[in-house]
Design a protein around this motif. Structure first.
Motif, short mmCIF file in Angstrom:
data_model
loop_
_atom_site.label_atom_id
_atom_site.label_comp_id
_atom_site.label_asym_id
_atom_site.label_seq_id
_atom_site.Cartn_x
_atom_site.Cartn_y
_atom_site.Cartn_z
N VAL A 1 -9.95 8.80 3.24
CA VAL A 1 -9.11 8.07 2.55
C VAL A 1 -9.56 7.55 1.48
CG1 VAL A 1 -7.62 6.30 3.45
CG2 VAL A 1 -7.74 7.59 5.47
N THR A 2 -9.11 7.64 0.62
CA THR A 2 -9.43 7.19 -0.72
C THR A 2 -8.34 6.15 -1.54
OG1 THR A 2 -10.29 9.65 -0.98
CG2 THR A 2 -9.75 8.05 -3.52
N THR A 3 -9.00 4.98 -1.25
CA THR A 3 -8.04 4.13 -2.10
C THR A 3 -8.35 4.27 -3.95
OG1 THR A 3 -8.89 2.72 -0.28
CG2 THR A 3 -7.77 1.52 -1.94
N THR B 1 0.77 -0.96 -0.30
CA THR B 1 -0.02 -0.43 0.07
C THR B 1 1.06 1.21 0.07
OG1 THR B 1 -1.63 -1.11 1.51
CG2 THR B 1 -1.94 0.78 1.77
N LYS C 1 -3.16 4.81 -1.42
CA LYS C 1 -4.19 5.45 -0.73
C LYS C 1 -4.21 6.82 -0.59
CE LYS C 1 -5.79 1.78 2.09
NZ LYS C 1 -6.01 1.07 3.14
N ILE D 1 1.44 4.77 0.51
CA ILE D 1 0.18 6.05 0.79
C ILE D 1 0.18 7.35 1.19
CG2 ILE D 1 -1.10 7.06 3.49
CD1 ILE D 1 -0.48 4.45 4.55
#
Length: 470
Positions: free
Chosen positions: A102-104, A92, A143, A94
């Motif tokens: 939080v956007t994935t 992940t 993310k 970040i």
């Protein structure tokens, strides 16, 4: 994104941060030009794409070693799921986001964006694990987080290592992360520090970093030391952990012991609690100081990488290219000699058999025809020999394969395979690039140190990166 577009974006990104790095980018352009002329770099490729220009911190470790909890505490919000089981099975990335949550985003967002350290990682994965390159979304995700603490840097959380689930693709990405990162935090679980339980993890996470040329950037963190409170054996646990690391060849390094205050085990003995807290606070302060200093580390890393790239071309790639060019040239000359001998023999046969008269114009035309035929064979031989060598080298040494393809084109004279002129000029340009890298490092030093203790330095000498005179 073309190389020119990449240069432009990097200059825009760095213009307000550090003018020294703007000059370094221009030297990267020179390096790309040198490598492009040699043929070891494609037209749209750039050495700026081989490093991360954003301060990069990666976290690796076993399942339940506390990586996700550490990230959530650092960012001040719930970003990664945490627990005793494997909850995140992807790498992940970040970074800061402008939204309010939080956007994935899928792994494709990283593989296709040259601003991130996983640009074209699918090709790397495909090389080591056939068929997995197209499944990059199974390995990566992005993310974006609205936390000021992440501004100007990137965090990478890795999936926990489990010996039963090791795949070459995961290991390849992990190696890529370690190479690209400015700081690497490797987490271990204090509940399982003994060598037997750690053997597989040590093999994958520690053994590969022992000989790393930049191993000072790697921090080994024993997490959840609050679980040792009941036995009051912190020193024994740390000793067992360090012995396990030493068995993999890690005699010295950056060792830390911490725990998460919000998830800690209750400690009945105030003395033990105070001792653990003091140890935790001291080590956590050192870790956070390292994390906040990645921008400075990044500037040095980018500048040093310029010298490393230039030296690698000069000391390794160029000699290999020169050796293969000479091998190609010798083979072409051998075949040329055979063809020339056959053609000359044919002419002599025609003369001695009386078919051609020495004093006739027919002999002249026959000789011109033989010369023309020789040239046709020569260029076909050049291409044939080069094609065979390129095919063989494409698997063994793709870089030299590409360079040989460019340096053996039909319009390049054969004697250049032995000429030292172009080699000497290339070496000189590469040495200038390496010199500039060292000069830029001195200029970076001048931003933080003043060995002569002067309040003002000579602006002209400062611009050149020179120290002021006594």
């Amino acid at each position: 994104m073309t190389a020119e577009e990449r240069y432009k974006k990097l200059k825009e990104y760095l213009s307000a941060e550090n003018p020294i790095l703007l000059d370094v980018i221009r030297e990267y352009q020179v390096l790309d030009s040198v490598a492009g002329k040699l043929g070891i770099l494609g037209e749209e490729e750039s050495y700026t794409a081989k490093i991360s220009w954003w301060p990069l911190i990666s976290l690796l470790g076993t399942f339940s070693s506390g990586k996700s909890t550490f990230i959530n505490n650092y960012l001040g919000m719930e970003v990664q799921q945490s627990g005793n089981q494997a909850v995140d099975d992807k790498f992940t990335v970040i970074c800061y986001g402008t939204g309010d949550r939080v956007t994935t985003l899928p792994g494709l967002a990283l593989d296709a964006d040259p601003r991130f350290p996983f640009y074209n990682i699918s090709e790397e994965v495909e090389r080591v694990d056939k068929g997995e390159g197209s499944r990059v979304n199974l390995y990566l995700q992005l993310k974006t987080v609205p936390s000021d603490r992440i501004k100007g840097k990137i965090l990478i959380d890795s999936p926990g290592f489990d010996a039963d689930r090791q795949r070459s693709a995961i290991l390849r990405i992990s190696s890529h992360i370690i190479e690209m990162s400015d700081l690497v935090l490797i987490f271990f679980d204090a509940r399982h520090p003994e060598p037997g339980a750690m053997r597989d993890t040590l093999e994958h996470l520690v053994a590969g970093t022992v000989e790393h040329r930049d191993r000072d950037k790697i921090l080994y963190i024993l997490n959840q030391i609050d679980t040792t409170a009941r036995e009051d054996n912190l020193e024994d646990v740390i000793g067992s952990w360090q012995r396990a690391l030493s068995q993999e060849g890690l005699i010295s390094g950056n060792f830390y012991a911490v725990y998460n205050e919000s998830a800690m085990q209750p400690i009945d003995d105030p003395g033990i609690a105070e001792r653990l807290k003091r140890k935790r606070d001291e080590d956590m302060a050192k870790i956070l100081e390292k994390m906040e200093g990645v921008k400075i580390e990044r500037a040095y890393r980018i500048t040093k990488a310029l010298e490393d790239f230039a030296k690698k071309i000069k000391n390794e790639t160029l000699p290999r290219l020169q050796e293969n060019l000479r091998r190609w040239g010798r083979r072409v000359l051998l075949y040329d000699a055979i063809v020339a001998g056959l053609l000359a023999g044919g002419l002599l046969f025609l003369v001695f058999s009386g078919t051609l008269s020495v004093g006739s114009g027919g002999l002249l035309w026959a000789a011109l025809g033989a010369l023309l035929l020789f040239l046709v064979f020569h260029f076909r031989i050049r291409a044939f020999v080069a094609k065979r060598m390129i095919k063989k080298l494409s698997a063994e040494d793709p870089e030299i394969s590409r360079a040989l393809d460019k340096r053996t084109r039909w319009y390049r004279p054969l004697f250049l395979a032995w000429s030292r002129g172009w080699v000497r000029r290339t070496q000189e340009r590469l040495e200038k690039i390496a010199d500039y890298s060292r000069l830029s490092i001195r200029r970076l030093n001048d931003q933080f140190v003043n060995p002569f203790g002067e309040e003002k330095s000579d602006p002209k000498r400062e611009a050149k990166g020179e120290y002021p005179s006594n």
